[in-house]
Each structure stands twice: as C-alpha cells, then as structure tokens.
Design a protein around this motif. Structure first.
Motif, PDB file in Angstrom:
ATOM      1  N   ILE A   1       0.838  -1.198   0.000  1.00 33.03           N
ATOM      2  CA  ILE A   1       0.000   0.000   0.000  1.00 33.03           C
ATOM      3  C   ILE A   1       0.876   1.253   0.000  1.00 33.03           C
ATOM      4  O   ILE A   1       0.618   2.199  -0.740  1.00 33.03           O
ATOM      5  CB  ILE A   1      -0.961  -0.009   1.206  1.00 33.03           C
ATOM      6  CG1 ILE A   1      -1.959  -1.146   1.051  1.00 33.03           C
ATOM      7  CG2 ILE A   1      -1.681   1.326   1.334  1.00 33.03           C
ATOM      8  CD1 ILE A   1      -2.827  -1.355   2.251  1.00 33.03           C
ATOM      9  N   SER A   2       1.941   1.268   0.777  1.00 32.04           N
ATOM     10  CA  SER A   2       2.777   2.460   0.835  1.00 32.04           C
ATOM     11  C   SER A   2       3.541   2.664  -0.476  1.00 32.04           C
ATOM     12  O   SER A   2       3.703   3.796  -0.921  1.00 32.04           O
ATOM     13  CB  SER A   2       3.748   2.381   2.007  1.00 32.04           C
ATOM     14  OG  SER A   2       4.628   1.286   1.835  1.00 32.04           O
TER      15      SER A   2
ATOM     16  N   THR B   1       2.512   1.693  -3.477  1.00 32.23           N
ATOM     17  CA  THR B   1       1.510   2.119  -4.448  1.00 32.23           C
ATOM     18  C   THR B   1       1.130   3.574  -4.220  1.00 32.23           C
ATOM     19  O   THR B   1       1.008   4.352  -5.174  1.00 32.23           O
ATOM     20  CB  THR B   1       0.265   1.225  -4.349  1.00 32.23           C
ATOM     21  OG1 THR B   1       0.653  -0.134  -4.476  1.00 32.23           O
ATOM     22  CG2 THR B   1      -0.742   1.568  -5.415  1.00 32.23           C
ATOM     23  N   THR B   2       0.951   3.951  -2.972  1.00 34.79           N
ATOM     24  CA  THR B   2       0.597   5.333  -2.655  1.00 34.79           C
ATOM     25  C   THR B   2       1.712   6.286  -3.070  1.00 34.79           C
ATOM     26  O   THR B   2       1.451   7.337  -3.660  1.00 34.79           O
ATOM     27  CB  THR B   2       0.316   5.472  -1.150  1.00 34.79           C
ATOM     28  OG1 THR B   2      -0.671   4.523  -0.770  1.00 34.79           O
ATOM     29  CG2 THR B   2      -0.158   6.861  -0.807  1.00 34.79           C
TER      30      THR B   2
ATOM     31  N   ILE C   1       1.334   9.256  -5.885  1.00 36.93           N
ATOM     32  CA  ILE C   1       1.596  10.656  -5.546  1.00 36.93           C
ATOM     33  C   ILE C   1       2.699  11.225  -6.448  1.00 36.93           C
ATOM     34  O   ILE C   1       2.595  12.346  -6.948  1.00 36.93           O
ATOM     35  CB  ILE C   1       1.955  10.801  -4.055  1.00 36.93           C
ATOM     36  CG1 ILE C   1       0.705  10.542  -3.204  1.00 36.93           C
ATOM     37  CG2 ILE C   1       2.533  12.175  -3.746  1.00 36.93           C
ATOM     38  CD1 ILE C   1       0.976  10.463  -1.729  1.00 36.93           C
TER      39      ILE C   1
END
Length: 76
Positions: free
Chosen positions: A4-5, A7-8, A12
């Motif tokens: 998740i981190s 991908t985030t 961004i």
C-alpha cells in the motif's frame, strides 16, 4: 502494508509529475510573425569530436589491458 505504501508513493509521484508538466508558462507569441524559433547557440562539443573519440579509444584499450593483467593465468 508495504504494498500500500509503495503504491501510494508511486501514485503521488505520478500526480505531482503530471501537475508539474501542466503548470508550465504559456508560450511566448512570435515577434514579427516568425514561423520558426531562433536557432540554438553553438555547442562546444562539435569542435572536439575527434579528440573525444581518441580519448574514448585509449581509455577502452587501457580498461581491456588492465582486465587482462588481473585475470588469473594457468601455471602450465
């Protein structure tokens, strides 16, 4: 959590990259009705191409020579 981190972070970074590309200054209108932009200034690398090629050739020979010296040779 790591997926998740990553991908985030990727999302961004992509969004900020797109925003930077779209936030440029508007183009300047051509003075006196010119169709083409002025030519770029001369670059110094055009003058010494032969010298650059010679330096690259000698550097390549040096690297090949030092790698042959570092190899282990057989006893026989």
């Amino acid at each position: 959590m790591k997926i998740i981190s990553k991908t985030t972070f990727t999302l961004i970074a992509f969004i900020f990259g797109v925003l930077n590309a779209l936030a440029g200054n508007p183009p300047i209108p051509n003075p006196a009705g010119r169709k083409r932009p002025p030519p770029p200034p001369g670059l110094a690398i055009d003058e010494n191409v032969v010298l650059l090629l010679l330096v690259a050739l000698f550097f390549g020979i040096y690297i090949i020579y030092t790698n042959r010296l570092n190899k282990k040779s057989s006893i026989f």
